[in-house]
Design an enzyme around this catalytic site. Structure first.
Site, PDB file in Angstrom:
ATOM      1  N   TYR A 115       0.861  -1.231  -0.040  1.00  9.23           N
ATOM      2  CA  TYR A 115       0.174  -0.055   0.090  1.00  9.23           C
ATOM      3  C   TYR A 115       0.761   1.179  -0.042  1.00  9.23           C
ATOM      4  O   TYR A 115       1.900   1.380  -0.638  1.00  9.23           O
ATOM      5  CB  TYR A 115      -0.779  -0.111   1.158  1.00  9.23           C
ATOM      6  N   LYS A 170     -21.541 -19.187  -9.887  1.00 12.45           N
ATOM      7  CA  LYS A 170     -20.755 -19.079 -11.118  1.00 12.45           C
ATOM      8  C   LYS A 170     -19.180 -18.767 -10.781  1.00 12.45           C
ATOM      9  O   LYS A 170     -18.365 -19.344 -11.409  1.00 12.45           O
ATOM     10  CB  LYS A 170     -21.359 -17.888 -11.947  1.00 12.45           C
TER      11      LYS A 170
END
Length: 463
Positions: A115, A170
């Protein structure tokens, strides 16, 4: 309920307190069996001199059937039903997917690189060279699963929230079968332009877009527009995944009956997204005689109520599905339960092929015509020859992502179908084995390889 087969979609676990006497468990199992339940696991949880606590797993055929089984057990004298668990609901509690980090954050230096401030260098690198987004972010292996909830399974227009469990499932299939990170995007709009705009706006994150459960005819325009306006693969699985696996199954079924694609007459019942896509791909594969039917009968040139997509397949013939099937070689059902009768099947030509793919209840129960067909296939996992999209879409996206294809083409569909069909060796091919299992580990790599080869041949591979 009588015409349905018990399956794990309606699976229960009953926790029972049973007197510890000879024959008591037999009374319980008899009640379940008499009610038509299909036994799974029977576990002993606790036992004393007086009682035993057991959990019995039972598959039912429907919610009503499950309740009937429970009531039958409750009616057994001296049996106490402590609890009943719906295993499918339990599996979905809290959702089925999550996001996890690929790298640990265990120190200040880890945080500084992953980060701020280190990530700023990565942002600058991508700004200076946009292609680096494929190397330095999740984009190269991430797919958006996009729906508006207008055609959820066979359940209709349920809206985006009710569609989310399907999209989560899915995403699981993408990950488990192809190692692809996929995320559900359920849009709270059914406006074609807003859907297109939304997908375009989120596209920077994703390497591909899988459209799912969007009703016809809007799905055709949405897919076509997104393919024109995005430079990443866009694939409507209800159309093309279904078409690829149907074609693969038909290739092998025709080998069994020794017929050629160009000579047969195919009747497709169901002229929605899947039916139209299947018909289009079969034409590309060499089918010359396709009669399509919708709820009003044959798509005839004399009809004035046909959409643009239906007009593609209009024929001079008129009449009902029953009339269309007389003398036909192949029936492909992408429609509704119970619309096909044994009499219709018996009116077909010698060695008929029947793909009854309505889910969860097919156009006809296979048991009714087992002696009348050369090959029978459904969309269900509890019968042989399951025509399941999971044979196609994970491999299609794996191949497209790996070669960074700009789009997905009909040639890729044809090659994918051939690859799936080729996994059944001639020595293994029979009327109950025309497609590989969804758990066959060769499927994804075979389909991915075929897609990559097609992309390179067509000049649309970029990596």
């Amino acid at each position: 309920m009588a015409d349905l087969t018990p399956n794990s979609s309606f699976s229960l676990t009953l926790r029972l307190e049973i007197p510890n006497r000879v024959g008591m468990l037999a009374h319980v199992t008899k009640a379940i069996a008499t009610s038509g339940g299909n036994f799974g696991q029977i576990d002993l949880i606790e036992q004393t001199r007086d009682i035993s606590i057991r959990e019995i797993t039972v598959d039912a055929a429907s919610s009503d059937h499950a309740e009937m089984i429970v009531q039958a057990v409750k009616a057994v004298p001296d049996i106490k039903v402590i609890d009943v668990y719906d295993r499918t609901f339990n599996l979905h509690r809290g959702g089925k997917i999550s996001i996890t980090s690929r790298i640990p954050l265990k120190s200040v230096s880890d945080l500084a690189m992953a980060y701020t401030p280190g990530v700023g260098r990565i942002c600058t690198a991508i700004a200076e060279n946009p292609e680096e987004v494929y190397n330095l972010t999740i984009k190269r292996n991430t797919v958006a699963i996009v729906t508006d909830g207008t055609a959820v399974l066979g359940l209709g227009n349920l809206g985006p929230a009710a569609a989310l469990p399907v999209m989560e499932g899915k995403a699981m299939l993408f990950k488990e079968f192809a190692g692809i990170d996929a995320f559900p995007i359920c849009l709270d709009t059914q406006d074609t332009e807003k859907i297109i705009e939304a997908v375009k706006n989120i596209a920077p994150v994703f390497g591909g877009v899988n459209l799912e459960d969007i009703a016809a005819p809007r799905c055709f325009e949405i897919e076509a527009r997104l393919r024109q306006e995005l430079d990443i693969p866009v694939f409507h699985d209800d159309q093309h995944g279904t078409a690829i696996v149907t074609l693969a199954a038909l290739y092998n079924a025709l080998k069994l009956v020794q017929k050629s694609m160009g000579d047969i007459r195919i009747v497709i019942n169901g002229a929605g997204a899947a039916g139209v896509a299947v018909a289009r791909l079969l034409r590309k594969a060499g089918a010359e005689k396709i009669w399509m039917c919708d709820s009003k009968g044959i798509l005839s040139t004399s009809r004035t109520d046909l959409t643009e997509e239906k007009r593609e397949f209009a024929v001079k013939a008129q009449g009902t599905l029953a009339g269309a099937l007389q003398g036909a070689d192949v029936f492909i059902g992408l429609s509704a339960p119970g619309v096909l009768t044994p009499e219709m099947v018996r009116s077909m030509t010698k060695d008929p092929i029947v793909f009854a793919m309505a889910n969860p209840i097919p156009e006809i129960q296979p048991e009714l015509i087992k002696d009348d067909v050369a090959v029978m296939a459904t969309g269900r996992s509890d019968y042989p020859n399951q025509i399941n999209n999971v044979l196609a879409f994970p491999g299609v996206f794996r191949g497209a992502l790996d070669c960074r294809a700009a789009t997905i083409t009909t040639t890729m569909y044809l090659e994918a179908a051939s690859a799936i069909a080729s996994l059944i060796k001639p020595s293994d091919l029979d009327k109950q084995h025309i497609v590989p299992s969804v758990f066959d580990e060769r499927v994804v790599s075979a389909v991915a390889g075929a897609v990559q080869r097609a992309a390179r041949q067509e000049g649309i591979a970029r990596g």
